[in-house]
Write an enzyme that holds these catalytic residues in place. Structure first.
Site, mmCIF file in Angstrom:
data_model
loop_
_atom_site.group_PDB
_atom_site.id
_atom_site.type_symbol
_atom_site.label_atom_id
_atom_site.label_comp_id
_atom_site.label_asym_id
_atom_site.label_seq_id
_atom_site.Cartn_x
_atom_site.Cartn_y
_atom_site.Cartn_z
ATOM 1 C CG HIS A 30 -0.444 0.016 2.528
ATOM 2 N ND1 HIS A 30 -0.157 1.178 3.193
ATOM 3 C CD2 HIS A 30 -0.130 -0.976 3.392
ATOM 4 C CE1 HIS A 30 0.294 0.896 4.404
ATOM 5 N NE2 HIS A 30 0.334 -0.407 4.552
ATOM 6 C CG ASP B 2 -2.605 4.281 2.868
ATOM 7 O OD1 ASP B 2 -2.191 3.174 2.466
ATOM 8 O OD2 ASP B 2 -3.435 4.406 3.783
ATOM 9 C CD GLU C 35 -3.104 -1.566 5.244
ATOM 10 O OE1 GLU C 35 -3.120 -2.650 5.835
ATOM 11 O OE2 GLU C 35 -2.598 -0.539 5.750
ATOM 12 C CG ASP D 71 1.947 -3.773 5.118
ATOM 13 O OD1 ASP D 71 2.892 -3.090 5.555
ATOM 14 O OD2 ASP D 71 0.753 -3.463 5.261
ATOM 15 C CG HIS E 294 0.628 3.089 12.249
ATOM 16 N ND1 HIS E 294 -0.663 2.617 12.414
ATOM 17 C CD2 HIS E 294 1.040 2.604 11.059
ATOM 18 C CE1 HIS E 294 -0.992 1.859 11.373
ATOM 19 N NE2 HIS E 294 0.038 1.831 10.540
HETATM 20 ZN ZN LIG Z 1 0.945 -1.454 6.332
#
Ligand SMILES: [Zn+2]
Length: 426
Positions: free
Chosen positions: A87, A89, A184, A207, A390
């Protein structure tokens, strides 16, 4: 990049990664468009352009922000069409604008202090995976943004593997599909994917976290809404009559298991019951919960427990009612993937040939892969090497990314090796 600048046109996975993280691709859950943020297409356009420059003539970015491309087969064998997916994003939880990657060469152990904000420290004690990175080169941010290794590490790895396959035609493989998705991180990564156009038999998201990991399981998930109708009365004249819907909801929450069956008391393969919202008035209240487990039986057990609790509480409120609605959210992708054991077997072998010990793991959450699996495209998740995603402490190592590239190339090769030849002689 601080400590060293890389040769401009060396097509290494690290060089690709360091370019892609400079493009801000943060998604936005409050947006109704697809992609949720137009800037994700900046990366999509670049990737489509680079894929075409490699010679993949069908590479394109579509209106919804998805990138599709095909590496044509170079074998006579009948090989299943495999897709590699990542992904574009990054998480809305942490800024991804003006990312300034830092390279810590030859990591010697210990904490890594991020230069632009020394309060941001990747502590060895909090990040046990660092212990396996001694001697490796670690990429971090400067401490002011996330890095975006989730999932631009996966993108760089797929791009580099594609480049390697195209440069080395002696490596035989079937048709390979490349898919890069937007959004995602806000749960919409496969909303507008065109699986017919993609035309793949099986897929792998790149991922995952630790090098060597392959994840073929996710949670199974249900959502529950409990609607409580109480009995309203004037508070001055309510004795023996009022049944307070807010208090009924609170009583249900209070009786949920305290030392088990909650996110804060479980790990590994244990599931949970988890209240996520409560609202209401005297007359009517609503309680929302999510239920998670790796098996359908585990989900049913937890839902039966919840029903028992509600029934027990309602005995104290004979004139009130509670309605329980359960709806399916997603299911463990293992239910689909197990029907095709070669998907995971081949990935384990590809990881082994990259010099790593394959570790099968289960994800305590859902992935785009779990949704793709139930849409008809079985799709486990292979490591990309990303850690502490994150957050501003996000990091990835150069060596883990290189292992992921090898794994992808090996996987393309292994599917071909193990396929039947068209002449039937294998
Ligand atoms: Zn991810």
């Amino acid at each position: 990049m601080t400590e060293r600048s890389l040769p401009r046109f060396s097509h290494t996975v690290t060089e690709r990664f360091l370019r892609y993280v400079l493009i801000d691709t943060q998604s936005n859950p409050a947006s109704a468009t697809c992609p949720s943020t137009e800037k994700q297409k900046d990366l999509g356009r670049l990737l489509a352009h680079e894929l075409r420059a490699m010679g993949l003539s069908d590479a394109h970015l579509d209106d919804h922000g998805y990138v599709y491309a095909t590496i044509p087969a170079n074998t006579d064998k009948r090989v299943p069409v495999i897709c590699f997916c990542s992904h574009m994003d990054t998480s809305p939880d942490c800024s991804g604008a003006n990312v300034k990657p830092q390279l810590v060469r030859n990591y010697r152990g210990g904490d890594i202090v991020l230069p632009a904000d020394p309060t941001q420290v990747i502590r060895a004690a909090d990040h046990p995976a660092l212990a396996g990175q001694i001697g490796n080169d670690i990429i971090t941010t400067d401490g002011t943004t996330l890095l975006g290794a989730d999932n631009k590490a996966g993108i760089a790895e797929i791009m580099d593997a594609a480049h390697l396959l195209l440069q080395n035609p002696q490596i035989r493989h079937g048709a390979i599909k490349i898919l890069f998705t937007p959004d995602e991180e806000i749960g919409r990564g496969v909303d507008k994917v065109d699986l017919k156009k993609l035309g793949a038999d099986f897929a792998y998201t790149i991922d995952g976290e630790t090098a060597g990991n392959i994840e073929d399981e996710t949670f199974s998930a249900d959502g529950v809404t409990i609607t409580i109708e109480g009995v309203s009365a004037h508070p001055g004249f309510a004795k023996g009559r009022m049944e307070h819907a807010i208090k009924i909801a609170a009583a249900i929450v209070d009786r949920l298991p305290k030392n088990t069956c909650s996110p804060e008391t479980t790990e590994g393969r244990e599931g949970f019951l988890h209240p996520i919202g409560i609202s209401g008035t005297l007359e009517r209240s609503t309680l929302g919960l999510i239920v998670r487990d790796f098996t359908d039986a585990g989900l049913q057990e937890k839902e039966a427990l919840l029903e028992d609790i509600v029934e027990e509480v309602m005995q104290d409120y004979p004139h009130s009612t509670a309605r329980i609605e359960i709806r399916q959210q997603y299911r463990n992708m293992k239910q689909v993937i197990d029907a095709h054991p070669e998907i995971v077997d081949n990935a384990m072998e590809a990881i082994r040939r990259a010099g790593l010990t394959p570790v099968k793991a289960a994800i305590r959450g859902g992935t785009d892969g779990s949704r793709l699996s139930f849409m008809g495209l079985p799709c486990p998740n292979i490591f990309a090497g990303e850690h502490a995603f994150h957050s501003r402490l996000e990091w990835v190592s150069v060596q883990d990314m290189e292992k992921a590239v090898q794994t992808i190339v090996n996987l393309a090769m292994i599917w071909e090796e193990r396929a039947w030849s068209l002449s039937g002689s294998d």
